[in-house]
Design an enzyme around this catalytic site. Structure first.
Site, PDB file in Angstrom:
ATOM      1  N   GLU A 269       0.888  -1.166   0.000  1.00  0.00           N
ATOM      2  CA  GLU A 269       0.000   0.000   0.000  1.00  0.00           C
ATOM      3  C   GLU A 269       0.917   1.204   0.000  1.00  0.00           C
ATOM      4  OE1 GLU A 269      -1.449   3.199   1.045  1.00  0.00           O
ATOM      5  OE2 GLU A 269      -1.958   2.331   2.994  1.00  0.00           O
ATOM      6  N   CYS A 303      -1.699   8.870   2.846  1.00  0.00           N
ATOM      7  CA  CYS A 303      -1.401   8.354   1.509  1.00  0.00           C
ATOM      8  C   CYS A 303      -2.533   8.585   0.526  1.00  0.00           C
ATOM      9  CB  CYS A 303      -1.044   6.874   1.586  1.00  0.00           C
ATOM     10  SG  CYS A 303      -2.275   5.883   2.445  1.00  0.00           S
TER      11      CYS A 303
END
Length: 501
Positions: A269, A303
């Protein structure tokens, strides 16, 4: 004998004492590293030293892996029924909830985020995530496949065994829960590396793991640097799967290490430069609030942050004015994370602050228009003013991930142009669409190349919904039932009930 860190706080939002062991956590005990050594941990709101924690090495990872392998073979894995694994996970969640304020205080000391945010979102979300996966522990199921009356064919979803997990510094404990929840529910044992910048809540977690009753070796926490502990986890021949959250550059190195070692399964990720598309017909006031929610929380260190904001020309000027005013007001609420009025925290480190400021300098050189912010905030700590600038998608300062409280605005004319700009990126973690036209909302959402799509909201992540990226934002999924698939491997079993040769 490992040392401890203890600090008494008497603040408007938290009054109490935080206390953790600073050693490595291996085989159910806190231990000193084989080679000695420590890592200094700083308070980003002040820039001052908080404490030091033990620094692990390759030798410590080897010991942790051996402990995890032994636990998998004897006291965990498929030798422990899912009902029992679920009970232990629920107990762990209960203990974290019992110590919610202390965990939140440690998180705020270590990251600088407001205490109320740490308590409600970071630690509160950790509790709910672990409970979510506790419920799945006795529901790991295969299938019976129809073939013929002379054969029984079925599948088993079995754990990998020892898994490695490397978590980032932006949501330290919450990201740990995203990793350990599905891994433990499916019967894996763990060697986990927290970020060397933010290890404090993981140290506290280790103590409550013992209190919850997990067998020794099921969870091992080895602090250290990425170049030593992280690299060893990525390369280790006895680790069968690695899950990593962090930068795309580091993700590439982990993928490469897997290829060069034992071809371990890898879940990544990674970074993002997520587009947030706001059409003329959007509810402007709501769009401004959600856009702010999409980029500025956690000092922009998210993110999936909606950092590229595409605004249709009909409302562009009004949006710039009101959104910039909201950013300026937020900057006025920066400061001590334990003050009840603080809404904006610092970057996590001196290095990260300088990185963000470097991108702001680049934006100015590339001809961007700075509408608000663009500078460091104050002289103490690692604060940066919430910033809004406008430019084009061709600029490096708009294409590359900044990971700070910086919103980049781009004006567009048509739906087709917005989709083209939004997809013109190497990333694909998240995206959003703001419009009152439901047909357009769904049409554009389906056209965008991203793993998570938000329509008339942003970053409302749910435990039951998968989270992960397209393109260079990674592969595999965390959260939801989908995460369980990344921690199991499927075995097909064929049984002869009467076939004769």
């Amino acid at each position: 004998m490992p040392s401890t860190f203890q600090q008494t706080l008497d603040t408007p939002t938290y009054k109490g004492t935080v206390n953790i062991n600073t050693g490595l956590f291996i085989n159910g005990k806190f231990v000193d590293p084989v080679k000695g050594g420590s890592i200094d941990v700083y308070n980003p709101a002040t820039g001052k030293l908080l404490t030091s924690v033990a620094a692990g090495s390759k030798e410590d990872v080897d010991i942790a892996v051996a402990a995890a392998k032994q636990a998998y073979k004897t006291s965990w894995g498929l030798k422990v029924p899912g009902t029992q694994r679920g009970k232990l996970l629920n107990k762990l969640a209960d203990l974290i909830e019992r110590d919610l304020d202390e965990f939140a205080a440690l998180e705020s000391l270590n990251t600088g985020k407001p205490f109320a945010v740490s308590k409600r979102f970071d630690i509160g979300a950790t509790v709910s995530t672990i409970r979510y996966y506790a419920g799945f522990a006795d529901k790991i199921q295969g299938k019976t496949i129809e073939t013929s009356e002379l054969k029984l064919a079925y599948t088993r979803h079995e754990p990998y065994g020892v898994v490695g997990q490397i978590v980032p510094w932006n949501y330290p404990l919450s990201m740990v829960s995203w990793k350990i929840g599905p891994a433990l529910a499916t019967g894996n044992t763990i060697v986990l590396k927290p970020s060397e910048l933010t290890p404090l809540t993981a140290q506290k977690l280790a103590a409550v793991i013992v209190e919850a009753g997990f067998p020794p070796g099921v969870v091992n926490i080895v602090n250290g640097y990425g170049s030593t502990v992280g690299q060893t986890i990525a390369e280790h021949p006895l680790i069968q799967k690695v899950a990593f959250t962090g930068s795309t550059a580091t993700g590439r190195r982990i993928q490469e290490a897997s290829a060069k070692s034992n071809l371990k399964a890898v879940t990544l990720e990674l970074g993002g430069r997520s587009p947030n598309i706001i059409f003329d017909d959007a509810d402007l006031e709501q769009a401004i609030k959600w856009a702010s929610m999409g980029i500025f929380p956690n000092a922009g260190q998210t993110c999936s942050a909606g950092s590229r904001i595409l605004v249709q020309e009909g409302i562009y000027d009004a949006f710039v004015e009101k959104f910039s005013a909201a950013a300026k007001a937020l900057g006025g609420a920066a400061g001590d994370p334990f003050s009840a009025s603080t809404q904006h925290g610092p970057q996590v480190s001196q290095t990260q602050m300088e990185r963000v400021l470097g991108y702001l300098d680049l934006a100015k050189k590339e001809g961007a228009t700075i509408h608000v912010g663009g500078e460091r905030h104050g002289e103490q700590g690692y604060f940066i003013q919430p910033t809004v600038f406008s430019g084009t998608n061709a600029m490096r300062s708009i294409r590359e991930e900044i990971f700070g409280p910086v919103a980049s605005l781009i004006k567009f004319k048509t739906e087709e142009e917005a989709i083209e700009i939004a997809n013109d990126t190497e990333y694909g973690l998240a995206a959003a669409v703001f419009t009152e036209n439901n047909a357009r909302a769904i049409r554009v959402a389906h056209a965008l190349e991203a793993g998570s799509l938000f329509i008339n909201n942003y970053n409302t992540i749910e435990n039951g919904m998968p989270f992960g990226g397209y393109k260079q934002s990674g592969h595999g999924r965390e959260l939801g039932e989908y995460a369980l698939q990344t921690y199991t491997q499927v075995k097909a079993v064929h049984i002869n009930l009467g076939m004769r040769l």
